[in-house]
Design an enzyme around this catalytic site. Structure first.
Site, PDB file in Angstrom:
ATOM      1  N   ARG A   1       4.594  19.453   6.706  1.00 18.20           N
ATOM      2  CA  ARG A   1       5.505  18.427   7.216  1.00 18.20           C
ATOM      3  C   ARG A   1       6.661  18.989   8.061  1.00 18.20           C
ATOM      4  O   ARG A   1       6.970  18.433   9.117  1.00 18.20           O
ATOM      5  CB  ARG A   1       6.059  17.558   6.074  1.00 18.20           C
ATOM      6  CG  ARG A   1       4.975  16.898   5.214  1.00 18.20           C
ATOM      7  CD  ARG A   1       5.528  15.870   4.265  1.00 18.20           C
ATOM      8  NE  ARG A   1       6.020  14.715   4.960  1.00 18.20           N
ATOM      9  CZ  ARG A   1       7.281  14.442   5.169  1.00 18.20           C
ATOM     10  NH1 ARG A   1       8.217  15.207   4.661  1.00 18.20           N
ATOM     11  NH2 ARG A   1       7.644  13.394   5.870  1.00 18.20           N
TER      12      ARG A   1
ATOM     13  N   GLU B   1       0.819  -1.218   0.000  1.00 20.43           N
ATOM     14  CA  GLU B   1       0.000   0.000   0.000  1.00 20.43           C
ATOM     15  C   GLU B   1       0.848   1.262   0.000  1.00 20.43           C
ATOM     16  O   GLU B   1       0.775   2.074   0.932  1.00 20.43           O
ATOM     17  CB  GLU B   1      -0.813   0.004   1.289  1.00 20.43           C
ATOM     18  CG  GLU B   1      -2.263  -0.240   1.091  1.00 20.43           C
ATOM     19  CD  GLU B   1      -2.902  -0.188   2.443  1.00 20.43           C
ATOM     20  OE1 GLU B   1      -3.743   0.687   2.659  1.00 20.43           O
ATOM     21  OE2 GLU B   1      -2.520  -1.003   3.290  1.00 20.43           O
ATOM     22  N   PRO B   2       1.655   1.446  -1.009  1.00 22.51           N
ATOM     23  CA  PRO B   2       2.533   2.622  -1.006  1.00 22.51           C
ATOM     24  C   PRO B   2       1.792   3.926  -1.282  1.00 22.51           C
ATOM     25  O   PRO B   2       0.892   3.974  -2.121  1.00 22.51           O
ATOM     26  CB  PRO B   2       3.500   2.326  -2.160  1.00 22.51           C
ATOM     27  CG  PRO B   2       2.727   1.446  -3.074  1.00 22.51           C
ATOM     28  CD  PRO B   2       1.799   0.639  -2.229  1.00 22.51           C
ATOM     29  N   GLY B   3       2.144   4.943  -0.582  1.00 21.59           N
ATOM     30  CA  GLY B   3       1.629   6.286  -0.843  1.00 21.59           C
ATOM     31  C   GLY B   3       2.793   7.168  -1.260  1.00 21.59           C
ATOM     32  O   GLY B   3       2.971   7.537  -2.422  1.00 21.59           O
ATOM     33  N   ARG B   4       3.642   7.458  -0.267  1.00 21.08           N
ATOM     34  CA  ARG B   4       4.761   8.394  -0.481  1.00 21.08           C
ATOM     35  C   ARG B   4       5.639   7.989  -1.657  1.00 21.08           C
ATOM     36  O   ARG B   4       6.024   8.835  -2.454  1.00 21.08           O
ATOM     37  CB  ARG B   4       5.620   8.433   0.805  1.00 21.08           C
ATOM     38  CG  ARG B   4       6.747   9.437   0.777  1.00 21.08           C
ATOM     39  CD  ARG B   4       7.687   9.255   1.985  1.00 21.08           C
ATOM     40  NE  ARG B   4       6.981   9.063   3.216  1.00 21.08           N
ATOM     41  CZ  ARG B   4       6.594  10.038   4.040  1.00 21.08           C
ATOM     42  NH1 ARG B   4       6.865  11.283   3.752  1.00 21.08           N
ATOM     43  NH2 ARG B   4       5.960   9.741   5.163  1.00 21.08           N
TER      44      ARG B   4
ATOM     45  N   TYR C   1       1.818  13.968   0.979  1.00 27.07           N
ATOM     46  CA  TYR C   1       1.453  14.656   2.219  1.00 27.07           C
ATOM     47  C   TYR C   1       1.796  16.148   2.148  1.00 27.07           C
ATOM     48  O   TYR C   1       2.154  16.758   3.143  1.00 27.07           O
ATOM     49  CB  TYR C   1       2.129  13.985   3.431  1.00 27.07           C
ATOM     50  CG  TYR C   1       1.868  12.492   3.451  1.00 27.07           C
ATOM     51  CD1 TYR C   1       0.604  12.011   3.761  1.00 27.07           C
ATOM     52  CD2 TYR C   1       2.856  11.560   3.110  1.00 27.07           C
ATOM     53  CE1 TYR C   1       0.335  10.637   3.737  1.00 27.07           C
ATOM     54  CE2 TYR C   1       2.595  10.201   3.084  1.00 27.07           C
ATOM     55  CZ  TYR C   1       1.330   9.752   3.403  1.00 27.07           C
ATOM     56  OH  TYR C   1       1.056   8.405   3.378  1.00 27.07           O
TER      57      TYR C   1
ATOM     58  N   CYS D   1       1.003  33.309  11.050  1.00 32.56           N
ATOM     59  CA  CYS D   1       1.259  34.047  12.276  1.00 32.56           C
ATOM     60  C   CYS D   1       1.602  33.138  13.456  1.00 32.56           C
ATOM     61  O   CYS D   1       0.868  33.089  14.445  1.00 32.56           O
ATOM     62  CB  CYS D   1       0.003  34.879  12.568  1.00 32.56           C
ATOM     63  SG  CYS D   1       0.292  36.122  13.779  1.00 32.56           S
ATOM     64  N   GLU D   2       2.664  32.361  13.315  1.00 33.46           N
ATOM     65  CA  GLU D   2       3.182  31.534  14.406  1.00 33.46           C
ATOM     66  C   GLU D   2       4.692  31.450  14.262  1.00 33.46           C
ATOM     67  O   GLU D   2       5.195  31.298  13.144  1.00 33.46           O
ATOM     68  CB  GLU D   2       2.596  30.104  14.344  1.00 33.46           C
ATOM     69  CG  GLU D   2       1.124  30.040  14.699  1.00 33.46           C
ATOM     70  CD  GLU D   2       0.641  28.634  15.064  1.00 33.46           C
ATOM     71  OE1 GLU D   2       1.456  27.818  15.524  1.00 33.46           O
ATOM     72  OE2 GLU D   2      -0.560  28.385  14.886  1.00 33.46           O
TER      73      GLU D   2
HETATM   74  N1  LLP Z   1      -1.521   2.262   4.550  1.00 31.11           N
HETATM   75  C1  LLP Z   1      -1.952   2.759   5.710  1.00 31.11           C
HETATM   76  C2  LLP Z   1      -2.910   2.000   6.490  1.00 31.11           C
HETATM   77  C3  LLP Z   1      -1.488   4.000   6.150  1.00 31.11           C
HETATM   78  O1  LLP Z   1      -1.928   4.493   7.303  1.00 31.11           O
HETATM   79  C4  LLP Z   1      -0.564   4.719   5.358  1.00 31.11           C
HETATM   80  C5  LLP Z   1      -0.079   6.032   5.793  1.00 31.11           C
HETATM   81  C6  LLP Z   1      -0.150   4.162   4.141  1.00 31.11           C
HETATM   82  C7  LLP Z   1      -0.646   2.920   3.767  1.00 31.11           C
HETATM   83  C8  LLP Z   1       0.809   4.849   3.198  1.00 31.11           C
HETATM   84  O2  LLP Z   1       2.027   5.080   3.801  1.00 31.11           O
HETATM   85  P1  LLP Z   1       3.267   5.647   2.925  1.00 31.11           P
HETATM   86  O3  LLP Z   1       3.620   4.596   1.907  1.00 31.11           O
HETATM   87  O4  LLP Z   1       2.839   6.891   2.296  1.00 31.11           O
HETATM   88  O5  LLP Z   1       4.355   5.844   3.920  1.00 31.11           O
HETATM   89  N2  LLP Z   1       1.698  12.641   7.007  1.00 31.11           N
HETATM   90  C9  LLP Z   1       2.877  11.818   7.232  1.00 31.11           C
HETATM   91  C10 LLP Z   1       2.683  10.408   6.791  1.00 31.11           C
HETATM   92  C11 LLP Z   1       1.465   9.755   7.400  1.00 31.11           C
HETATM   93  C12 LLP Z   1       1.219   8.380   6.898  1.00 31.11           C
HETATM   94  C13 LLP Z   1      -0.115   7.895   7.341  1.00 31.11           C
HETATM   95  N3  LLP Z   1      -0.419   6.589   6.903  1.00 31.11           N
HETATM   96  C14 LLP Z   1       4.073  12.484   6.558  1.00 31.11           C
HETATM   97  O6  LLP Z   1       3.911  13.547   5.953  1.00 31.11           O
HETATM   98  O7  LLP Z   1       5.187  11.983   6.642  1.00 31.11           O
END
Ligand code: LLP
Length: 398
Positions: A301, A262-265, A359, A330-331
């Site tokens: 971030r 489940e990649p996001g980043r 993100y 303003c912080e």
């Molecule tokens: N699956 C689940 C259940 C998750 O909670 C997340 C991210 C992902 C997959 C995807 O994770 P990734 O591959 O993107 O690392 N806002 C933070 C990151 C929060 C991630 C939350 N969950 C940042 O800017 O670093």
């Protein structure tokens, strides 16, 4: 870092002249490359990556990610709607829920979207509204990884069902006649070294032996990208280690099942540079502050996690100085980059923030009444607007 989008000064200036500042700029080719790398993580034929839309849910980017063969996860009814809008089919979307009301579960079920439940109580709540169906559960493997305590999800956190509660999953499933079709885990976000991920995967494979109707195992996301010149995550080495684990799991389990990540980043971070404009410079005590229009409402971030994003200064000056780059919120904490070695920047010069595609926009806010920026996509030498900047008019509608 060489693999991330870095615009030249003329292009940056042209884009800001045309679309306004600040501006999220994405590059289609880099996005597709990252998708393809993830698609080829495993040799295993039952492998399917699901893009985690929370990292960036711009519909035009989601369309590309779908075209590249990904399925998707969603955290909310809105993300489900965005995934559907981008062309993902209901059966390609998993609602990876966390502490949601039954009304949201029902909404997903009515759309034929399957859920992954995050606690025994949520599984029970789901069983009440959708008995005789199939659902997945999230297991907490007891170990976690990530760039900051706030994003480590395995171990002592609010996430998942702990390993000593597995028997109760079966009890609740029997009570509502549910088939447990999937086990999911997510150890946390941003690892560049895969030891914990692999260990947690082993734990999940071991746990899966207690569930006989599984259709899939989801190993979660967290694949890191180098923000600060670190070595890249070695996907090839990691993939082959995972393939070995999967092979021996399949042998013991007695049949093949789908394996998901489940990649996001990893998919969306590097294809984006966030552009902004220098609005003021000043010296307070020993510090030179470069004031810009990139406040923490635009990129959260650095303030939230002390995250490092490389900043590029676009200036005529050949001289460099150490300066602290700040925003317009303003912080005092509104710092984009502390003590950076940058060209001397004057009012009207530009800056670019690297690796802003994950993100970044998805965590933007209207704090201080600031407008969320526009987003544009570069593809084969063309540029197109993929999200309008907020307007004051849109902010006045309650
Ligand atoms: N699956 C689940 C259940 C998750 O909670 C997340 C991210 C992902 C997959 C995807 O994770 P990734 O591959 O993107 O690392 N806002 C933070 C990151 C929060 C991630 C939350 N969950 C940042 O800017 O670093």
């Amino acid at each position: 870092m060489d693999d991330a989008l870095k615009l030249n000064r003329d292009t940056a200036r042209e884009l800001l002249n045309r679309f306004g500042s600040p501006l999220y700029v994405y590059d289609e080719e880099i996005l597709r490359t990252r998708c393809q790398q993830m698609r080829h993580l495993l040799q295993y034929s039952g492998f399917h990556p699901c893009y985690s839309a929370k990292a960036n849910s711009n519909v035009e980017l989601l369309k590309i990610i779908h075209e590249e063969g990904f399925h998707a996860d969603a955290m909310s009814p809105t993300e489900i709607a965005l995934d559907l809008e981008a062309g993902f089919l209901p059966e390609e979307i998993t609602f990876y829920s966390n502490n949601i009301p039954q009304s949201e579960m029902l909404e997903a079920v009515r759309k034929n979207i399957h859920l992954c439940l995050d606690s025994l109580d949520q599984l029970d709540a789901y069983g009440e509204i959708a008995p005789h169906t199939a659902a997945a559960v999230r297991i907490n493997p007891g170990i976690g990884a990530g760039h900051n305590q706030k994003v480590i999800t395995g171990g002592q956190t609010k996430f998942g069902i702990s390993l000593d509660e597995l028997a109760e999953i079966h009890t609740i499933a029997e009570k509502h006649d549910l088939i447990i079709e999937g086990l999911c885990m997510h150890v946390g976000s941003l690892f560049l070294e895969p030891t914990v991920y692999l260990k947690a995967s082993e734990i999940l494979f071991h746990t899966a032996m207690q569930f006989h109707d599984l259709k899939f195992l989801d190993l979660g996301g967290g694949f890191g990208v180098p923000y600060h010149g670190e070595a890249r995550l070695d996907l090839t080495a990691m993939g082959s280690q995972l393939d070995q684990l999967i092979q021996s799991f399949v042998q013991t389990y007695g049949r093949t099942i789908e394996i998901r990540t489940e990649p996001g980043r990893y998919v969306s971070a590097e294809c984006c540079q966030l552009l902004g404009t220098v609005t003021a410079r000043k010296h307070n005590g020993p510090v030179t502050y470069i004031g810009t229009d990139i406040g923490f409402n635009v990129l959260m971030r650095p303030v939230l996690y002390d995250s490092y994003h490389e900043i590029v200064g676009y200036s005529d000056s050949t001289k460099r100085e150490v300066s602290t780059v700040v925003g317009d919120i303003c912080e005092s904490g509104d710092i984009l980059g502390n003590e950076r070695n940058l060209p001397v920047l004057q009012r009207g010069d530009l800056i670019g923030v690297m690796n802003a595609g994950a993100y970044g926009y998805s965590m933007c806010s209207n704090y201080n009444g600031r407008l969320r920026p526009a987003e544009v996509l570069l593809s084969n030498g063309t540029v197109r607007l993929i999200r309008h900047r907020d307007t004051i008019e849109s902010m006045l509608i309650q």
